[in-house]
Scaffold this active site. Structure first.
Site, PDB file in Angstrom:
ATOM      1  N   HIS A  15     -28.066 -15.440  24.685  1.00 18.07           N
ATOM      2  CA  HIS A  15     -27.074 -15.219  25.726  1.00 18.07           C
ATOM      3  C   HIS A  15     -26.339 -16.496  26.140  1.00 18.07           C
ATOM      4  CE1 HIS A  15     -28.945 -11.343  25.825  1.00 18.07           C
ATOM      5  NE2 HIS A  15     -28.237 -10.931  26.849  1.00 18.07           N
ATOM      6  N   GLY A  63      -3.381  -3.473  11.512  1.00 17.57           N
ATOM      7  CA  GLY A  63      -3.792  -3.960  10.198  1.00 17.57           C
ATOM      8  C   GLY A  63      -5.304  -4.124  10.202  1.00 17.57           C
ATOM      9  N   PRO A  64      -5.818  -4.967  11.089  1.00 14.80           N
ATOM     10  CA  PRO A  64      -7.280  -5.017  11.261  1.00 14.80           C
ATOM     11  C   PRO A  64      -7.743  -3.644  11.748  1.00 14.80           C
ATOM     12  CG  PRO A  64      -6.220  -6.958  12.211  1.00 14.80           C
ATOM     13  CD  PRO A  64      -5.134  -5.972  11.908  1.00 14.80           C
ATOM     14  N   HIS A  74       0.848  -1.195   0.000  1.00 12.10           N
ATOM     15  CA  HIS A  74       0.000   0.000   0.000  1.00 12.10           C
ATOM     16  C   HIS A  74       0.882   1.242   0.000  1.00 12.10           C
ATOM     17  CE1 HIS A  74      -2.220  -3.342   1.799  1.00 12.10           C
ATOM     18  NE2 HIS A  74      -3.320  -2.773   1.384  1.00 12.10           N
ATOM     19  N   GLU A 108     -17.650  -4.109  24.366  1.00 13.89           N
ATOM     20  CA  GLU A 108     -16.772  -5.275  24.456  1.00 13.89           C
ATOM     21  C   GLU A 108     -15.582  -5.157  23.514  1.00 13.89           C
ATOM     22  OE1 GLU A 108     -19.997  -5.432  23.597  1.00 13.89           O
ATOM     23  OE2 GLU A 108     -21.004  -6.285  25.356  1.00 13.89           O
ATOM     24  N   HIS A 118      -4.117   2.915  -3.457  1.00 12.38           N
ATOM     25  CA  HIS A 118      -4.278   2.412  -2.095  1.00 12.38           C
ATOM     26  C   HIS A 118      -3.546   1.093  -1.872  1.00 12.38           C
ATOM     27  CE1 HIS A 118      -6.123   1.401   1.750  1.00 12.38           C
ATOM     28  NE2 HIS A 118      -6.297   0.198   1.247  1.00 12.38           N
TER      29      HIS A 118
END
Lengths: 685, 685
Positions: free
Chosen positions: B492, B130-131, B30, B431, B277
């Protein structure tokens, strides 16, 4: 407003007391939110929501989503009091969806009133909620579906699809990232058919939201581009009604109504406290609360005379009239636009156009082959040509996932140079909302897909699971499905994602091994009505197998099938999926050449294989053949079901690495030599 | 600003051309973002960041997080040019972390320059990114850690922990929900030590962000409560430096600097386009771009004279001086506050105080027993007493997960009635950010935990995985770990979550079976330095086993151990974890009473068991004993590794249901009778 009459106040308090009583009887549940929001939900249903209780699946109805699923008694009370009829096989039965007895069975085994509202389980529940933020995402999907249906089918004088989506959400929803993603998307798409009603009670499980959540939510929604309205007191039903009218009148933006409420309103000691959130109020507090409401203190599950009738006078009468009008409209439309009407009927019945699969290609043998993401893109387009309500998109990865529908147009508002009839959705880098939105679109009858890299299924696991729990046919297309991703490295290389999907009950995970298996995967998954699918596809090219030599790819429908066999009792069985199938076939050929009675089994879908009769499974994997090798570039967890205690699972035993894919395949042991060596060991030669 | 001198402009263009060249040589990567942000990153490093290249792990340094991990060449270029030294075993080696040869090996097998920056792999990389969105969350964790360290250790005249955290993020980060959650949290906590630099290049993979992302990001951050600053042109280094000064000067809020940039700035045909990109620019475009920069067109990986020296003059000199001052300060501090100094040294070396486990309780036999969430809460508190830098919290579930540290105080700004020395974090219903924040705190040396219901591990799978990939000892406490949740129902009740965690490479998943196993779990996990742990704990009571009769719970450290045995060769082995261990023991006793040679094995941790020598594993599960039954109220996927092709896996084969837990256990077959029946079948009697 609704509560200007005594009977309306009584009805509101009926919702409150039913909620209190049910939670108390179950000794489990969440009374406070239902009590606080009773006036808001009552006003919405009685004075705004268009819904015919006699036919709760009538397609012209408004949608109501209770994103605060823990307040399920609010919804169950409304379903019961409004007399919503039960639906079986898509048709109303005439019997009530819920009786007072069902409310008394709240949270009990096999009851119709589980702890959180469940789609399919209880008629009147439009989507399963509980995991926070999901209802918000679903509602954006429903709003997209409405826009699409309207753009495709409505004609001058025929506003068939002209409904609104209402969502009740809470502080928890607002804290979850998925609702942020969904809210940004809804404003970008200018979904003026969407209203979120945000219950700002400022109480969460740990106490006041001041401990964690002090942002300016209203301003945040303005920043997304929503119309933001504020109701200072949840009990001000007249004021709320005016805001609902403003929401309906707004024609360029979704509307966010911030409602200040007091949790467990009316409870003398627990109102406004975290204690009222997730546990019963207690017998004495209930008594005192009923006293405060002017309610008979000792009556439980009490529904005063006139309350159910009041629902029929307002919600019921309005819905009945609207439904009748719609039926007339549709009858006339059917005459004027018979083809479109047929399409609508197919959509609503979950059917498929004749010949929908007639253009699915067959691929010729090709040793170089094609990436399964690429063949999937072709097959998807072949199906899309014949199935106009197949639509979808990626989380900013359409070019990489090959999921663009050619000439499908972009689903965009006119301001962004698109049209709501467009079939290519641009979800942005928002995997979680994408999953939740896809579920919302499916719930409206269309066949959407959401696409991304398999690794990012991690970001959207919650909505994937909910599609399985709801038994709806969401389609998730996950490409770049192994260490074969190559240079992007371990952050982008899935390892455990396949087993996550396979372990999710009800999910159908397919990892086709060549272009013809990809074609069969689509042929198999499109007719699904009650099961979601995850397709795992390769970035890299896969050889297209010679189907004259090997068994036909149609075996995919059985989950696993014998691709090649020596004809003798196997000394070893090779099992593989996806990008490792070609490798298994090469190893098989070597073993055969070496005189070893090998078998190669393609196993693209465990779940479908497990559904086959024992006789078929034993034919493919004879129990007395213990020489077994599985090959898959992923975690081996789960493979021992097929290789047993003594077989060998060739797979990933750690994270991947950044390098060109062929080098990685070698590094991690996905080579013909390694497979042959393992097979020979298993065969005892 | 930095670029007012020729040498600075040259240095900036060196970063750009190195990035272009490396991506081109790898034929993968990139280039565009690195080119656009070179002036911003250069100015930040040269004129603001406090970092001593000679000792890149010096604890007083500022932290730099590249949340846009795909722009890894930007970071690698900076690490190389600034001469950051390599670190081995926590000590600088004097050798450079990266050489020009390493840059030439970008994205190649075993290189130090993988596709995305990886913590531990390359010195100078503070966290694996990265994520998208994860770096944002990590940086909030780092800012929390700085505040905590400062509050605990700084004394008048001793500002030991006075550093700033800088994060570069992009449009993708801003679309991800996790960054929204993290941003809301950072503002609530008034983290004035945190600056996010947002690269608003308006380009994503699918094209202009106008197709999906048109909200007002600046206004959104104001709504959270951030100071928002805007830089109109990424090339305006003087302007940017002023904004950095404003960020440092701000004392009540985190700062968000919105930078307008042009992706691949300077590339004549690809600047400002999605083509820049995620793929190489191409040889000809690179040539023309170099021409535009006034660069030697045919030189590749070219570093002009003076560039590396320039880094030493500015970043290097500033860092060296600051580090030397800090060393002096710490030496004096050590004399004045020897105990605290010792604590700091322990934290930085990853050590533990002597006797840290001395208060871990031993539990007496108790048939009624205690929920493992409750015993875990006790053990956590026993450890917390002795380990002051154990801190953490839940995603709005502290009361349910029993994770409050008694007398630990709340980690809050003074404005919200807490202190930054508090040890109880309130993450809110977030979370995903919690997971990412916990990782950021661990990266700063502390021992944090994040808690929630096991089902909601789905919302935070991405940061859980990253903790494993980074090999850091994050602690995740997941309670309500099965259908034993009861009335809340299938939304749940986890089913596939245990196998997800177990299949994640490097994660240690423990599901202790009684209170003494809980104690051993904590005793085992606290010393971990390079592996994260997920603890799965019950909502419901579990009997405390008689350890005089059965083997001691210390067997947990080996992952699985023989709890009870007939003394003969086993006819059947029962294996169980967590809440099903008591059930397995009851069944075992019945089998023994019936004269069947049964064995019961407690298997709280597969991963630790797999690390034992083959001899131990064979002792626990003798290969020639094929009569095997596993019992776990979760997906059975993975259990066949231990029960084989012919054993029986008692588990969940679908979703749970809403009802009181004991009824569900019966409904789903978790009964002594069912286990005994399966065991007898397996034993052939």
């Amino acid at each position: 407003g609704a509560a200007s009459n005594d009977i309306d106040r009584t009805a509101i308090n009926t919702i409150r007391t039913l909620s209190m009583d049910a939670v108390q009887k179950a000794n489990s549940g969440h009374p406070g939110t239902a009590m606080a929001l009773a006036p808001v939900a009552y006003t919405l249903w009685q004075d705004a929501l268009i819904c015919d209780p006699a036919d709760p699946v009538w397609p012209g109805r408004d949608r109501f989503v209770l994103s605060v699923g823990h307040a399920s008694m609010l919804l169950y009370s409304l379903i019961f009091l409004s007399g919503i009829r039960d639906v079986k096989d898509g048709k109303p039965t005439g019997k009530p969806s819920l009786s007072i007895g069902d409310l008394e069975q709240f949270r009990q085994l096999s009851s119709k009133t589980p702890g959180h509202p469940e789609y399919r389980h209880t008629t009147g529940v439009e989507t399963t909620t509980g995991p926070l933020g999901q209802g918000c995402g679903n509602s954006v999907g429903m709003a997209i579906a409405q826009k699409w249906m309207s753009a495709r089918f409505d004609k001058p004088g025929y506003p068939l699809f002209d409904y609104h989506i209402y969502t009740i959400c809470g502080d928890g929803d607002m804290m979850e990232g998925v609702s942020s993603e969904a809210a940004s998307t809804a404003a970008h798409l200018k979904l003026d058919n969407l209203t979120w009603i945000y219950d700002a009670n400022r109480i969460s499980i740990e106490g006041s939201t001041d401990i964690a959540f002090t942002e300016n939510v209203a301003k945040r929604f303005e920043a997304y581009g929503w119309q933001v309205l504020v109701l200072k007191d949840a009990n001000d039903t007249a004021g709320f009604l005016k805001l609902l009218e403003q929401a309906k009148a707004e024609k360029t933006r979704p509307t966010f109504i911030l409602v200040h409420s007091i949790i467990a309103w009316g409870a003398p000691h627990k109102a406004g406290t975290a204690a009222a959130h997730g546990e019963p109020l207690g017998a004495e507090e209930i008594r005192e609360t009923k006293r405060a409401y002017g309610w008979p203190e000792d009556k439980s599950f009490y529904v005063p005379d006139g309350v159910m009738e009041r629902f029929q006078e307002k919600l019921g009468a309005r819905g009945k009239e609207a439904h009748a009008k719609w039926n007339e409209l549709f009858a006339a439309y059917k005459k004027e636009y018979p083809d479109l009407a047929k399409e609508i009927e197919l959509i609503l019945s979950g059917g498929l156009p004749e010949g929908w699969d007639s253009e699915i290609p067959t691929y010729k043998t090709d040793p170089k082959g094609v990436a399964s993401r690429a063949s999937s893109g072709e097959v998807l387009n072949a199906v899309a040509k014949k199935l106009p309500w197949l639509l979808g998109g990626a989380a900013d990865l359409a070019p990489s996932t090959k999921t663009l529908i050619k000439d499908g147009g972009a689903f965009q508002p006119a301001e962004w140079n698109g049209s709501y009839a467009g079939r290519n959705l641009h979800f942005g880098v928002r995997e979680h909302a994408m999953g939740s939105i896809v579920n919302g679109i499916v719930l409206s009858g269309l066949r959407p897909y959401g696409a991304g890299f398999l690794i990012f299924s991690d970001y959207m696991k919650a909505p994937i699971r909910l599609s399985a729990l709801m038994e709806i046919p969401s389609i998730f297309i996950f490409t770049h499905d192994s260490v074969g991703v190559g240079e992007d490295g371990p952050t982008h290389q899935p390892v455990e994602q396949l087993v996550q999907l396979r372990a999710t009950p009800g999910m159908i995970t397919m990892r086709p091994g060549d272009a013809n298996e990809v074609a069969e995967a689509w042929r198999t998954l499109i007719p699904f009505k009650d099961r979601p699918v995850a397709l795992a596809l390769s970035r890299q090219n896969l050889p297209t197998l010679d189907r004259d030599k090997y068994a036909p790819a149609s075996g995919l429908a059985k989950g696993a099938y014998i691709l090649g066999d020596s004809g003798k009792k196997p000394a070893v069985i090779l099992m593989a999926t996806g990008s490792e199938l070609g490798l298994a076939v090469e190893a098989y050929e070597k073993l055969i050449a070496d005189g070893i009675a090998a078998r190669v089994v393609s196993m693209p879908c465990w779940e479908l294989f497990e559904e086959q009769p024992q006789s078929y499974r034993d034919e493919v994997l004879p129990p007395d053949v213990t020489g077994r090798v599985s090959i898959e570039a992923a975690s081996t967890v789960g493979w021992h079901r097929y290789v047993g205690l003594t077989g060998e699972a060739i797979g990933m035993y750690g994270f991947g690495s950044s390098a060109p894919a062929p080098e990685l395949m070698k590094k991690f042991g996905f080579t013909v030599d390694a497979v042959v060596a393992a097979a020979k060991k298993q065969a005892g030669v």
